[in-house]
Design an enzyme around this catalytic site. Structure first.
Site, PDB file in Angstrom:
ATOM      1  CD  GLU A   1       3.235  -1.515   6.507  1.00  0.00           C
ATOM      2  OE1 GLU A   1       3.134  -0.330   6.855  1.00  0.00           O
ATOM      3  OE2 GLU A   1       3.393  -1.850   5.311  1.00  0.00           O
TER       4      GLU A   1
ATOM      5  CG  HIS B   1       0.101   4.801   7.469  1.00  0.00           C
ATOM      6  ND1 HIS B   1      -0.892   4.107   6.803  1.00  0.00           N
ATOM      7  CD2 HIS B   1       1.254   4.105   7.265  1.00  0.00           C
ATOM      8  CE1 HIS B   1      -0.371   3.039   6.217  1.00  0.00           C
ATOM      9  NE2 HIS B   1       0.932   3.018   6.487  1.00  0.00           N
TER      10      HIS B   1
ATOM     11  CG  HIS C   1      -0.394   0.011   2.544  1.00  0.00           C
ATOM     12  ND1 HIS C   1      -0.925  -0.726   3.582  1.00  0.00           N
ATOM     13  CD2 HIS C   1       0.669   0.657   3.071  1.00  0.00           C
ATOM     14  CE1 HIS C   1      -0.215  -0.520   4.683  1.00  0.00           C
ATOM     15  NE2 HIS C   1       0.767   0.339   4.390  1.00  0.00           N
TER      16      HIS C   1
ATOM     17  CG  HIS D   1       8.935  -0.917   3.527  1.00  0.00           C
ATOM     18  ND1 HIS D   1       7.987  -1.906   3.648  1.00  0.00           N
ATOM     19  CD2 HIS D   1       8.313   0.225   3.938  1.00  0.00           C
ATOM     20  CE1 HIS D   1       6.851  -1.401   4.095  1.00  0.00           C
ATOM     21  NE2 HIS D   1       7.029  -0.110   4.292  1.00  0.00           N
TER      22      HIS D   1
END
Length: 281
Positions: A238, A57, A12, A191
């Site tokens: 995630e 977020h 995403h 990441h």
């Protein structure tokens, strides 16, 4: 009863949303080549609703108030202003009836979902919709958003996320009517955005995960939160949200499409599309 037709795991990251909004020309061509083929398959499924597993977020929640799991139970969800304006995408239409059915089924099964009757949704939810549906004037499906805390420790384990998916799958199977439902797990792949390992990419782990999420999801549940952070980076953790998606599906599934790309942003982007129509739970 309703039928859970398919599951999709997809990154995403905002850069993916930008790339998938265009016509696939220029620098975005390689991204379209790897991700856009799933769109026709999803279109042909004629889904009514998608359940989207995502993380907020700091748009609707904050580090001062961050539920482990939360579910939206509203008629609509506005794109959130993430500090530089909201994404120019349609308002997300909710399916409050399905939301309340999931709430009434999953909470008694032992999963304490926070219930949000007003919820703005950020790129964690809207970028996957762009990947799957492009840039329509209105999203072609209604959405049930389910938020997972993968931001602040303690975060739920991979096994807990998979078990939540199992409970969601059972709940969908008992939902009256003939709705055609999909489920999307978002986030990752490997990441890390900060610290000494900023820019961390683990392609070997990512490719393993893309394969195992289809055929050997239980092996992925055996990895601890520390394992995910070590292998995939702090934000790569995630990926446990993909396990919610996979847990909702049955055992006899098939992989329809898989794609992987590492863009300039140092965030590995991945996608897997899983057909659930051969499964028996």
């Amino acid at each position: 009863m309703a039928e859970l037709i398919a599951g999709v795991g997809v990154s995403h990251i905002p850069a993916l949303g930008v790339a998938m909004e265009g016509d696939g020309s220029g620098p975005a061509a390689v991204v379209h080549e790897k991700f856009a083929p799933v769109r026709q398959w999803v279109r042909d499924l004629e889904l009514d609703t998608v359940i989207v597993i995502y993380n907020d977020h700091a748009s609707a929640f904050s580090l001062e108030l961050l539920p482990t799991f939360a579910i939206g139970a509203a008629e609509s969800y506005a794109p959130a202003d993430e500090g530089y304006g909201a994404r120019d995408v349609p308002v997300v239409r909710g399916d409050a009836n399905l939301s309340w059915h999931l709430i009434d089924s999953v909470i008694p099964a032992g999963f304490d979902l926070a219930v949000a009757q007003k919820l703005d949704v950020d790129h964690g939810l809207t970028v996957p919709l762009t990947v799957l549906f492009g840039s329509p004037d209105e999203w072609p499906v209604t959405v049930v958003p389910i938020e997972v805390n993968v931001v602040q420790q303690p975060t739920p384990s991979a096994q807990r996320c998979f078990d939540l998916g199992r409970a969601i799958g059972r709940a969908v199977a008992s939902y009256p009517g003939g709705s055609r439902i999909g489920i999307v797990g978002t986030g990752g792949m490997s990441h890390q955005l900060q610290g000494r390992r900023a820019g961390h990419i683990n392609t070997v782990f990512d490719q393993m995960f893309l394969s195992a999420i289809v055929d050997k999801p239980q092996a992925l549940t055996e990895l601890t939160n520390t394992d995910y952070i070590r292998e995939a980076g702090s934000e790569g953790a995630e990926l446990v949200m993909w396990l919610v998606m996979r847990g909702a599906l049955g055992d006899d599934v098939s992989c329809v499409h898989s794609g992987y790309h590492v863009p300039v942003s140092n965030t590995a982007a991945g996608l897997v599309a899983i057909d659930n129509r051969g499964s028996s739970r």
